[in-house]
Structures are given as C-alpha cells and as structure tokens.
Design an enzyme around this catalytic site. Structure first.
Site, PDB file in Angstrom:
ATOM      1  CG  HIS A 174      12.284  46.639  37.172  1.00 47.28           C
ATOM      2  ND1 HIS A 174      13.317  46.670  36.253  1.00 47.28           N
ATOM      3  CD2 HIS A 174      12.609  45.694  38.082  1.00 47.28           C
ATOM      4  CE1 HIS A 174      14.232  45.783  36.609  1.00 47.28           C
ATOM      5  NE2 HIS A 174      13.831  45.177  37.713  1.00 47.28           N
ATOM      6  CB  CYS A 220      13.837  45.574  33.011  1.00 45.25           C
ATOM      7  SG  CYS A 220      12.388  46.646  33.144  1.00 45.25           S
TER       8      CYS A 220
END
Length: 193
Positions: free
Chosen positions: A29, A107
C-alpha cells in the site's frame, strides 16, 4: 512555503506477502506525504472520493495487517498546501471509492498520479508490481479478495462521509419542517418547536 519534499510512504501488507514473496511479488500500500500530511486511496462501494488522509508513516491507522516499510523521497514541489488540497479534491473525482480495482486503479496508481502532478515523477515500479503481473497472469486477480485491501482508515473516512451526508439530509428536513411550521403559524395553526 515552497519547495516541499514529496515522499512516497510504502506499507508492507505482510499477511499477503507471506504468500506472494516466494513468487517475487510484494504487495504494498502507498501514500504520498507532503506538508506533513499523507494522502492515499482505497476502495469502498460509494460514488464519492476514495482518497483519505492519515498521519504520515502511521501504519496503525491503516489497520493491523499493515506495517510501515519505507519512505522514498520522490522529489519536491512548489505547490502550496492549499493548491495540493485542490489537486487532491480534483483527483477524488477520478479516484472514487467505487472505481477502485486492485489491479487497474489502486492506491499505488493514485500515488503515482499525485506524484506526477506534484514533482513530475512516477513512483518506483516495484511498488505496484502486483498490478503489472496480474495483467500478465489474469488468474492472479481472482486469488486476492478485494475486501482484504480496504484500509481501516478508509473505512473510518467513509463512515464520516456517510455521517456528514446523513446530517445534511436531517438539516434539510428540519429546515423544510421549520418552513412548513412558519407558514402554518401564519394560517392560525400553533406549532410547538
């Protein structure tokens, strides 16, 4: 304050990397830090922005399955903080929660888009390698449940957005009720407020 560093904060999704690291694929992420704020993107089922903000480098705000891996300085920006807020708001029109896709709009795609705007550089390729490999190995996508990748911080942000919408609807209903009451009192009705 001009010439602010643009930093890519990368988080290890260690519970998934136990399975994917043997394939040479890390699952990460990421978020972009600038002016002491970190912006990231995640999915939810609603047609509003999936962009959220956390304290820079604070993996605990993302949830227990994330741990901070590293910070990568990407460059610097001359945009002011107010400009960045407007940029993030505009990106929110493209990066809506219900547009999230683990392989095609995640993301890391958001981090790369914001970085390109702020300092003219994409994020390092290794950060989003999973998305690249999934385009080469289509069945890989079906092995990774999308709901596993919704950070807790985003869930909180979505809850706040929904709460704000509910309050706006309640305020509108109360205003309509007051307007109705006001017109009712002119016709001789007594309304208790």
């Amino acid at each position: 304050m001009a010439n602010q560093l643009v930093i890519l904060n990368v988080y290890d999704m260690y519970w998934m990397n136990e399975y994917t690291s043997s394939l040479g694929i890390g699952v990460f992420h990421s978020g972009i830090e600038v002016y002491g704020r970190e912006f990231a993107y995640g999915g939810h089922p609603y047609p509003f922005s999936g962009i959220f903000e956390i304290s820079p480098g604070n993996a605990s705000e993302l949830g227990e399955t994330f741990k901070f891996k590293e910070a990568v300085v990407l460059g610097s920006t001359d945009f002011m903080e107010d400009d960045i807020e407007k940029i993030v708001e505009e990106l929110g029109k493209e990066f809506k929660g219900n547009a999230y896709h683990l392989m095609h709009k995640n993301c890391n795609h958001f981090s790369s888009a914001l970085s390109e705007i702020l300092c003219g550089k994409e994020i390092p390729r290794w950060v989003n390698r999973l998305a690249y490999f999934s385009s080469c190995i289509p069945f890989l996508q079906s092995c990774l449940p999308k709901e596993w990748l919704t950070p807790a911080a985003l869930q909180s942000s979505v809850s706040q957005e929904l709460q704000d919408e509910l309050e706006e609807a309640e305020d509108a209903a109360a205003s309509a009720s007051l307007a109705s009451s006001a017109s009712g009192s002119r016709t001789g009705r007594h309304t208790k407020l």
